[in-house]
Design a protein around this motif. Structure first.
Motif, PDB file in Angstrom:
ATOM      1  N   SER A 241      10.354   8.410  -2.676  1.00 53.99           N
ATOM      2  CA  SER A 241      10.925   7.464  -1.709  1.00 53.99           C
ATOM      3  C   SER A 241      12.415   7.683  -1.568  1.00 53.99           C
ATOM      4  O   SER A 241      12.944   7.748  -0.452  1.00 53.99           O
TER       5      SER A 241
ATOM      6  N   ASP B 141       6.689   6.557   4.271  1.00 53.99           N
ATOM      7  CA  ASP B 141       6.733   6.316   2.827  1.00 53.99           C
ATOM      8  C   ASP B 141       5.483   5.545   2.413  1.00 53.99           C
ATOM      9  O   ASP B 141       5.423   4.336   2.544  1.00 53.99           O
ATOM     10  N   GLU B 142       4.505   6.256   1.926  1.00 55.11           N
ATOM     11  CA  GLU B 142       3.226   5.678   1.513  1.00 55.11           C
ATOM     12  C   GLU B 142       2.676   4.683   2.545  1.00 55.11           C
ATOM     13  O   GLU B 142       2.467   3.521   2.233  1.00 55.11           O
TER      14      GLU B 142
HETATM   15 MG   LIG Z   1       7.890   5.122  -3.537  1.00 56.36          MG
END
Ligand SMILES: [Mg+2]
Ligand SMILES: Nc1ncnc2c1ncn2[C@@H]1O[C@H](COP(=O)(O)OP(=O)(O)O)[C@@H](O)[C@H]1O
Lengths: 263, 435
Positions: A62, A182-183
């Motif tokens: 991240s 991000d995910e």
């Molecule tokens: Mg992360």
């Protein structure tokens, strides 16, 4: 975790990578206090590339992609996005942010605005697009993510999968040249993951440059042209998906893959 | 019987709930008589409410309305009910209500106060009920800060016009300077230009204009202001001005700029650390020491400033609470779209932070409004000050309850309205499901 998540046919002829550089990261380092979170990151992303970033939790995935649109500040090295170097110059930062879209794990939609207002806000205020035009663009992208009928609802009234698709559409309304994820599917129920991945696959087919932190290895296999494995704030291995999954070189990667794929 | 496999062959239709759980009986059963303890509590409360009402209602309604003094009141009570106990003497309210409402404002000019009230409500409407009022009314809201003082204090129309022109000057300078220089320089130039206008050019300009076109209404001095009108005036100003200042202070407290942050924290903590009454004494006595001799700095204006600063400090803390409860993702969402700091604050952060803070903000409003009664201690004749003055009159010497009841009703109406409005607003701004 399932291997092939999408039963969708992907038109690989459309997935073209150009020689033009979109993102260039050289010798980038970042610390949180005295904690060296990103160590000597070097990464070049060409236009049209779809890059999946994997790695154990806390490995700095991240943080790395958030450095690309300056949600986090790096302390050493150089990041050039679309030919503009990220420095503390606010004008550059706002310019890059308006050209780099980002989708978060928890969507980060604005709950006090309707879906349509979420989508038109940045075009109207940042791009100074006339309101009517902004609404047209917004409806176009809502149709693309297949929820035009939810335009006047509030985000809190939608399912997680719908919210994430709104978030993607919101980024697209700024006509970004690069998308960071991000995910995007980590907070979703299994049946909603597919609808979000389908949207992302469509984006890839349109030639969007994408950097995607995800544990959806099926998506990585099918869509990515490069998989990056990170651990302890470093890029440990990167390769084409076939090679990466079938023939991982480093021990850390093998260990990680055996955990995540359950072999 | 081990019958683990089961398949429903018929779906159940929706049925009406049992009659014991609906209607008044159902409601009473569920809420008043659900358990033995609940039954006892209900009966005890009913007895208490009944007891209070049987003593209060006769006092309010078996009362004397027409009397010119407390003695006369008592005579009438003795004649009618044979005792003076348990009967209100509303004669004092009947006799002095105009004074309690308007203070010593000239009675032939009461219409100006009434008009101000109407204008106030009209200016508030587009703010309070944005979607139910035409947008053009915002012009009135914009003109209100200049119109209101003129209506109340009177004088030349050119004074408020010239004051408003200070803002126009600032705006023009800002536009001009920001074209050629940085935004910080533009802000400084704007402030300097506006201050120069107000303190140097404004007075001669107003004098010149009123020589050319004299448009003047009768002047009313500040010492004639009083009564409930004064409470409303102080309340409206302190509330209206403290909200934006409070927002800026709250943002300043979160700022990365160390000097800004330190100044905001210092201000907030200082103001919250001292009682309002000391600030009011500073306003009434001490400020004169610092002013050049001969300057006449209006006492009501001084009190307004102090009350505004006082409530701004509290407002800042309430809003900071709202800001702190916003998830970090909201800032990141705004940042990732390329919104700059002020856009993000205005469009994303503040609407949500303020919404979360509504109960606290309105509580602060209400307590500021009630705190306006403290000005009686520094010698202004607000309702409390007037009630003391009325008691000093021999005809009403010794009357307490009726005056305070009247004052309480006046304040209750306003405060309760604010409270209801805040609930309405919370409901209106409710989006999505509560989880
Ligand atoms: Mg992360
Ligand atoms: N704001 C922060 N302050 C201090 N440490 C942080 C902060 N954000 C993340 N970290 C730490 O940095 C490391 C990398 O975090 P992150 O990039 O979120 O990892 P990943 O996304 O790969 O799970 C973690 O060890 C995390 O605890």
């Amino acid at each position: 975790m399932s291997d092939l998540i999408s039963d969708r046919k992907i038109d690989h002829s459309k997935l073209q990578v150009s020689d033009e550089v979109a993102i260039q990261i050289t010798n980038m380092n970042k610390w949180y206090g005295s904690f060296h979170v990103l160590r000597d990151i070097n990464l070049t992303v060409n236009r049209g590339e779809r890059i999946v970033i994997a790695g154990p939790s806390g490995s700095g995935k991240s943080t790395m992609i958030r450095c690309i649109n300056r949600l986090e500040e790096h302390q050493q090295g150089q990041i050039i996005v679309d030919g503009t170097e990220l420095t503390s110059d606010l004008k550059n930062i706002d310019k890059i942010r308006s050209e780099v879209g980002m989708c978060f794990q928890h969507f980060n939609l604005f709950p006090h605005l309707t879906v349509l207002e979420n989508l038109t806000l940045a075009p109207i205020w940042v791009r100074k697009t006339p309101k009517k035009e902004a609404i047209e663009t917004a409806m176009h992208f809502l149709e693309k993510v297949k929820i035009p009928d939810q335009a006047n609802k509030f985000p809190g009234q939608l399912s997680g999968g719908q919210q994430q698709r709104v978030a993607i559409a919101r980024s697209l309304c700024m006509k970004p040249r690069i998308m960071l994820f991000d995910e995007p599917t980590s907070a979703l129920d299994p049946e909603m993951i597919k609808e979000v991945l389908d949207t992302m696959i469509e984006l890839a087919e349109e030639g969007m440059t994408m950097l995607c932190v995800t544990h959806e290895m099926g998506f990585a296999r099918q869509v990515a042209n490069r998989v990056i494995f990170m651990a302890d704030g470093q890029i440990v291995e990167q390769n084409e998906p076939e090679e990466f999954f079938n023939n991982p070189k480093s021990e850390r990667t093998q260990q990680f893959l055996s955990q995540i794929l359950g072999h | 019987m081990s019958d683990t496999s089961f398949v429903r062959t018929e779906m159940l239709p929706q049925k009406a709930p049992p009659s014991t759980s609906v209607g008044i009986i159902g409601w009473a059963r569920a809420n008043l008589f659900s358990s033995p303890v609940n039954v006892v509590l209900t009966l005890a409360s009913l007895y208490f409410v009944g007891y209070v009402l049987t003593s209060l209602l006769p006092w309010v309604f078996l009362s004397v309305w027409n009397a010119d003094s407390l003695t006369e009141c008592r005579e009438i009570m003795n004649e009618t009910w044979g005792s003076t106990h348990g009967h209100a003497c509303w004669g004092v309210v009947n006799d002095r209500w105009l004074q309690l409402l308007y203070g010593f404002y000239p009675s032939e000019l009461y219409w100006r106060v009434n008009l101000t009230l109407v204008v106030t409500l009209a200016a508030l409407a587009p703010v309070l009920f944005a979607e139910k009022t035409p947008r053009q009314m915002l012009w009135l809201t914009g003109a209100y800060p200049f119109l209101m003082p003129w209506l109340l204090w009177g004088g030349s129309i050119w004074n408020p016009v010239v004051a408003a022109l200070g803002f126009v000057t600032g705006y023009v300078v800002y536009r001009a300077v920001s074209e050629i220089a940085g935004s910080l320089l533009a802000v400084v130039a704007t402030v300097v230009a506006a201050l120069f206008w107000w303190f140097v050019l404004a007075a001669p300009a107003a004098a010149l204009l009123s020589d050319i076109v004299p448009l003047t209404i009768e002047t009313v001095e500040s010492r004639k202001f009083g009564g409930f009108m004064l409470a409303l005036l102080l309340g409206v100003v302190a509330i209206g001005v403290s909200l934006p200042i409070g927002i800026l202070l709250a943002l300043g407290r979160q700022s990365d700029l160390l000097v800004v942050k330190a100044m905001c924290v210092g201000f907030i903590e200082f103001v919250r650390g001292v009682p309002l009454i000391t600030l009011l004494f500073v306003a009434s006595l001490l400020l004169n020491v610092f002013m050049p001799p001969g300057t006449n700095f209006d006492i009501i204006l001084r009190v307004m400033i102090m009350m505004t600063l006082f409530s701004a400090a509290y407002m800042a803390e309430v809003i900071r609470g709202g800001l702190a409860s916003l998830p970090k993702g909201q800032y990141e969402g705004a940042d990732s779209l390329g919104l700059n700091y002020w856009q993000a604050q205005r469009l994303i952060i503040m609407p949500q932070a303020l919404k979360i803070s509504i109960p606290g903000i309105v509580s602060t409003f209400i307590s500021v409004f009630k705190d306006t009664t403290l000005v009686s201690i520094i010698g202004l004749f607000d309702v409390i000050g007037l009630s003391t003055a009325i008691r000093a009159d021999t005809s009403w010497n010794g009357i307490y309850w009726e005056l305070f009841a009247f004052i309480a009703v006046l304040f209750f109406v306003v405060c309760f309205s604010m409270s209801r409005y805040s609930m309405y607003l919370e409901r209106k701004l409710q989006t999505g499901h509560k989880r």
